[in-house]
Design a protein around this motif. Structure first.
Motif, PDB file in Angstrom:
ATOM      1  N   LEU A  89      21.710 -46.278  -6.806  1.00 34.66           N
ATOM      2  CA  LEU A  89      22.003 -46.405  -5.372  1.00 34.66           C
ATOM      3  C   LEU A  89      22.319 -45.064  -4.716  1.00 34.66           C
ATOM      4  O   LEU A  89      22.124 -44.911  -3.506  1.00 34.66           O
ATOM      5  CB  LEU A  89      23.161 -47.368  -5.158  1.00 34.66           C
ATOM      6  CG  LEU A  89      22.903 -48.835  -5.519  1.00 34.66           C
ATOM      7  CD1 LEU A  89      24.163 -49.667  -5.312  1.00 34.66           C
ATOM      8  CD2 LEU A  89      21.754 -49.409  -4.700  1.00 34.66           C
ATOM      9  N   ILE A 100      21.013 -54.181  -0.145  1.00 29.68           N
ATOM     10  CA  ILE A 100      20.825 -54.223  -1.595  1.00 29.68           C
ATOM     11  C   ILE A 100      21.194 -55.613  -2.120  1.00 29.68           C
ATOM     12  O   ILE A 100      22.238 -56.160  -1.769  1.00 29.68           O
ATOM     13  CB  ILE A 100      21.713 -53.176  -2.291  1.00 29.68           C
ATOM     14  CG1 ILE A 100      21.331 -51.755  -1.859  1.00 29.68           C
ATOM     15  CG2 ILE A 100      21.648 -53.324  -3.816  1.00 29.68           C
ATOM     16  CD1 ILE A 100      19.931 -51.338  -2.232  1.00 29.68           C
ATOM     17  N   SER A 126      27.869 -47.539  -2.676  1.00 29.16           N
ATOM     18  CA  SER A 126      26.562 -47.786  -2.076  1.00 29.16           C
ATOM     19  C   SER A 126      26.478 -47.314  -0.630  1.00 29.16           C
ATOM     20  O   SER A 126      27.363 -47.590   0.178  1.00 29.16           O
ATOM     21  CB  SER A 126      26.225 -49.277  -2.125  1.00 29.16           C
ATOM     22  OG  SER A 126      24.991 -49.534  -1.472  1.00 29.16           O
TER      23      SER A 126
END
Length: 307
Positions: A89, A100, A126
């Motif tokens: 990520l 995601i 992320s």
């Protein structure tokens, strides 16, 4: 995350007869599903377990560059190794990706405390919002209601795709999470009842083959016409069951070959659909298309997706 309300498609990865990625067929699939609400790239249905890192990057780039109606894109990034997910990520080029999908860690069978720590670490790192993915039939671990509710409080986690098949758990999650926390069905056949209790749509296998027909069903359910959606789903149930008889995406790839989109080839340890299955799916597919021409699958789907 309103972009992920409705019918998402867990895209298959078409292969050539030599076993390489069939990009012309993938382009046909994208055109075939261009009016769905969003695409999921590199999910379970994509045979992600057998794709190399380079192939995953190639497929993602191809989808980004062949997006005729500018569908939102969700990318599957999950592992039983938390550090590996974070590395992916934070180092991959995810430009053009909107969210995601991260599957519950498989094989290692973590505790609920471990699941909370795993997803919290991923969400902290992320650059994109995270959709949890609960699929106990594949991971041997069910994310409990308490675990999902706890994770719903993380600012970078916006919902859950639940393929647990438990409507009681679904009701409890929906009633104990924030109103803007999405509950997305991971089971095509349960999509209408899940929407009826407050769910927000589906990430679908079925929609690869019949995107408009299933999209109409989802749209009617989201619009509150549960009776119409239930009647439509009844037309699709036998076909849906048949898609999973010999594994996923074995059945849906066989159906896509019947539809003229891509070949039915899969990578080992999966094997392509049997002649018996293909014959059954062919007959059912034709029946669905006849029903569609008779306006069984009617909603504002086309108008809602008009560009």
């Amino acid at each position: 995350m309103e972009a992920f309300i409705g019918q998402g498609i867990a895209l298959v990865t078409p292969f050539t007869s030599e076993g390489t990625i069939d990009f012309p067929a993938l382009k046909r699939l994208l055109q075939h599903t261009k009016d769905v609400d969003y695409w999921v790239v590199n999910g379970t249905t994509a045979e992600s377990a057998t794709l190399t890192k380079n192939e995953k990057r190639q497929v993602l780039k191809f989808v980004q560059e062949n997006n005729p109606t500018k569908r939102p894109i969700m990318f599957g990034a999950g592992s039983n190794n938390t550090a590996e997910v974070i590395e992916q990520l934070t180092t991959w080029d995810l430009s053009g990706v909107d969210a995601i999908l991260s599957v519950c860690p498989y094989y290692v069978k973590p505790s609920q405390k471990g699941l909370i720590a795993h997803y919290s670490a991923i969400a902290d790192a992320s650059p994109l919002p995270i959709l949890l993915y609960n699929v106990p039939s594949r991971t041997a671990v069910n994310m409990s209601v308490d675990t999902i509710v706890t994770l719903s409080g993380h600012k970078n986690i916006f919902g859950v795709k639940d393929a647990g098949g438990d409507l009681t758990q679904a009701m409890r999650v929906i009633s104990h999470t924030p109103d803007d926390f999405l509950y997305i069905s991971g089971d095509d056949a349960l999509t209408v009842p899940i929407i009826s209790i407050g769910g927000n749509g589906v990430i679908s296998v079925l929609g690869n083959a019949v995107p408009q027909e299933f999209g109409s069903t989802v749209t009617n359910a989201l619009n509150g016409d549960i009776k119409a959606a239930t009647m439509q789903m009844s037309e699709l149930l036998d076909f849906t069951d048949a898609l999973f008889e010999e594994g996923n995406p074995v059945g849906v790839k066989a159906a896509l070959e019947i539809a003229g989109i891509c070949g039915k080839g899969v990578r080992l340890p999966l094997v392509e659909g049997s002649e018996i299955l293909c014959s059954k799916l062919s007959s059912m597919y034709e029946t669905i298309k006849i029903s569609s021409r008779k306006s069984v699958f009617v909603s504002n789907f086309d108008a809602r997706h008009a560009i």
